[in-house]
Scaffold this motif. Structure first.
Motif, PDB file in Angstrom:
ATOM      1  N   ASP A 167       0.787  -1.065  -0.168  1.00 35.77           N
ATOM      2  CA  ASP A 167       0.082  -0.064   0.127  1.00 35.77           C
ATOM      3  C   ASP A 167       0.829   1.183  -0.039  1.00 35.77           C
ATOM      4  N   LEU A 168       1.865   1.418  -0.865  1.00 38.31           N
ATOM      5  CA  LEU A 168       2.723   2.367  -1.115  1.00 38.31           C
ATOM      6  C   LEU A 168       2.317   3.594  -1.491  1.00 38.31           C
ATOM      7  N   PRO A 169       2.693   4.891  -0.885  1.00 36.79           N
ATOM      8  CA  PRO A 169       2.096   6.087  -1.818  1.00 36.79           C
ATOM      9  C   PRO A 169       2.888   6.088  -3.137  1.00 36.79           C
ATOM     10  N   GLU A 170       2.064   6.867  -4.042  1.00 36.60           N
ATOM     11  CA  GLU A 170       2.298   6.795  -5.522  1.00 36.60           C
ATOM     12  C   GLU A 170       3.782   7.068  -5.863  1.00 36.60           C
ATOM     13  N   GLU A 171       4.172   8.278  -4.976  1.00 34.21           N
ATOM     14  CA  GLU A 171       5.663   8.529  -5.505  1.00 34.21           C
ATOM     15  C   GLU A 171       6.722   7.549  -4.876  1.00 34.21           C
ATOM     16  N   GLN A 172       6.399   6.728  -4.060  1.00 33.53           N
ATOM     17  CA  GLN A 172       7.348   5.658  -3.606  1.00 33.53           C
ATOM     18  C   GLN A 172       7.037   4.392  -4.632  1.00 33.53           C
ATOM     19  N   ALA A 173       6.049   4.228  -4.874  1.00 34.78           N
ATOM     20  CA  ALA A 173       5.796   3.148  -5.956  1.00 34.78           C
ATOM     21  C   ALA A 173       6.457   3.739  -7.082  1.00 34.78           C
ATOM     22  N   ARG A 174       6.384   4.760  -7.690  1.00 32.30           N
ATOM     23  CA  ARG A 174       7.091   5.095  -8.787  1.00 32.30           C
ATOM     24  C   ARG A 174       8.699   5.044  -8.761  1.00 32.30           C
ATOM     25  N   GLU A 175       9.142   5.592  -7.653  1.00 35.55           N
ATOM     26  CA  GLU A 175      10.483   5.572  -7.528  1.00 35.55           C
ATOM     27  C   GLU A 175      11.109   4.020  -7.319  1.00 35.55           C
ATOM     28  N   LYS A 176      10.261   3.028  -6.857  1.00 39.57           N
ATOM     29  CA  LYS A 176      10.723   1.583  -6.717  1.00 39.57           C
ATOM     30  C   LYS A 176      10.613   1.056  -8.192  1.00 39.57           C
ATOM     31  N   THR A 177       9.806   1.505  -8.984  1.00 43.34           N
ATOM     32  CA  THR A 177       9.617   0.929 -10.336  1.00 43.34           C
ATOM     33  C   THR A 177      10.851   1.474 -10.971  1.00 43.34           C
ATOM     34  N   LYS A 178      11.454   2.877 -10.958  1.00 44.81           N
ATOM     35  CA  LYS A 178      12.443   3.242 -11.523  1.00 44.81           C
ATOM     36  C   LYS A 178      13.422   2.504 -11.113  1.00 44.81           C
ATOM     37  N   THR A 179      13.589   2.186  -9.992  1.00 45.17           N
ATOM     38  CA  THR A 179      14.828   1.095  -9.457  1.00 45.17           C
ATOM     39  C   THR A 179      14.899  -0.092 -10.214  1.00 45.17           C
TER      40      THR A 179
END
Length: 339
Positions: free
Chosen positions: A216-228
């Motif tokens: 249940d990650l915030p959108e910004e965290q989810a986006r950063e993890k996707t980039k990683t």
């Protein structure tokens, strides 16, 4: 990148159907900066190729003798030149039966990268160009065109020798003109496909999407993890190295470096601990996001057409398999509205 042994032979096959002529070199190439540059450029071109397949040797037989010759060379029963001559004669025979190849220079290179030994085999072609001589004349010149690398394979010798369970120690390029154009080259190596690389990559992305949803990650965290994830997998593919789930897990969450790895194991996705990334599949993995008037929507591109449908004419999204937490919130809100 120490080069242990390297040699080039020429298979001259004209498109007019005349027999293949072998021009075999009788000794190894001397070590040189030019040779090191060629192998470095070859590896760079090979790593950049999309659509590679991964596999393992067929059991040695009359139809697939290559692994036996390679083993004899590695065991010291014959030298590298003899091994390469046996192999190129076999390739000549298979090329003679094929109407899809025009021949070329065949490179065999046994080299070391880090602590790993590799054997690279590539069918090289030339392009016509021009050069300026010392006398400042312009003259025709040929050069190796590694951008036209369509038939090549790389064998991880160390993994083949030390990991009997591996099914991915050979990689090879699937032909530009479809599978048939590379079948004879795959048979020359004696390779059978042992790993569905696009499937493994899709499973990884599915596991990652499930992990992000479960956290249940915030959108910004989810986006950063996707980039990683995409950055790491793309970098490994560029280097010709596999994705390592344990290493990836540590990059995705530095505070809980085992969290993603444990999620994969607990949910039993069936992935190998290490596997090469499929760059085409990775390139399709992105997030669509949008916000307007209290509405925020975000989802991975691979969900479009499966869990999410977009109707451009009606300007609507249809979402199937609503996330559990959202479904519970909606259910509670619906009950409250019915009272």
């Amino acid at each position: 990148m120490p080069i242990r042994h390297c040699i080039v032979h020429l298979l001259d096959k004209k498109p007019d159907g005349t027999p293949v002529v072998l021009h075999a070199r009788d000794s190894e190439l001397a070590s040189s900066q030019a040779m090191e540059n060629l192998l470095a450029d070859l590896n760079e071109s090979y790593n950049a190729k999309q659509g590679k397949a991964w596999g393992l040797f067929h059991e040695e037989s009359g139809a697939y003798p290559f692994s036996g010759w390679l083993k004899a060379y590695l065991d010291g029963e014959q030298d590298f030149t003899t091994f390469s001559r046996q192999a190129v004669e076999h390739l000549q025979q298979l090329m003679e039966e094929s109407n899809l190849s025009t021949g070329g220079h065949v490179l065999f290179a046994h080299y070391q990268q880090g602590m790993t030994d590799y054997l690279a085999i590539a069918l090289l072609h030339h392009s016509e160009g021009v050069a300026v001589t010392d006398a400042l004349d312009v003259t025709p010149a040929k050069h190796l065109d590694l951008g036209q690398l369509h038939l090549a394979a790389r064998i991880n010798i160390s993994e083949w020798q030390n990991n009997s369970q591996s099914r991915q120690y050979i990689s090879f390029i699937n032909g530009k003109n479809g599978r048939k154009s590379s079948d004879y080259f795959r048979d020359f190596i004696g390779c059978q496909e042992g790993l569905d690389v696009p499937g493994e990559t899709r499973t990884l992305l599915k596991a990652f999407s499930d992990f992000v949803e479960s956290e249940d990650l915030p959108e910004e965290q989810a986006r950063e993890k996707t980039k990683t994830l995409v950055g790491y997998a793309t970098s490994q593919a560029k280097l010709g190295e596999p994705i390592t789930l344990d290493e990836l897990s540590g990059l995705i969450d530095e505070e809980r470096p085992k969290a993603f790895y444990e999620h994969i194991r607990n949910k039993d996705y069936g992935m190998a601990p290490e596997f090469p990334a499929d760059k085409r599949t990775l390139s399709q993995f992105q997030r669509f996001t949008g916000r307007a008037e209290g509405l925020a929507i975000s989802f991975e591109a691979h969900m479009l057409g499966s869990k999410i449908d977009y109707d451009e004419g009606r300007n609507t999204l249809v979402i199937r398999q609503v996330p559990t937490q959202l479904r519970e919130q909606l259910r509670r809100a619906q009950k409250g509205a019915d009272r």
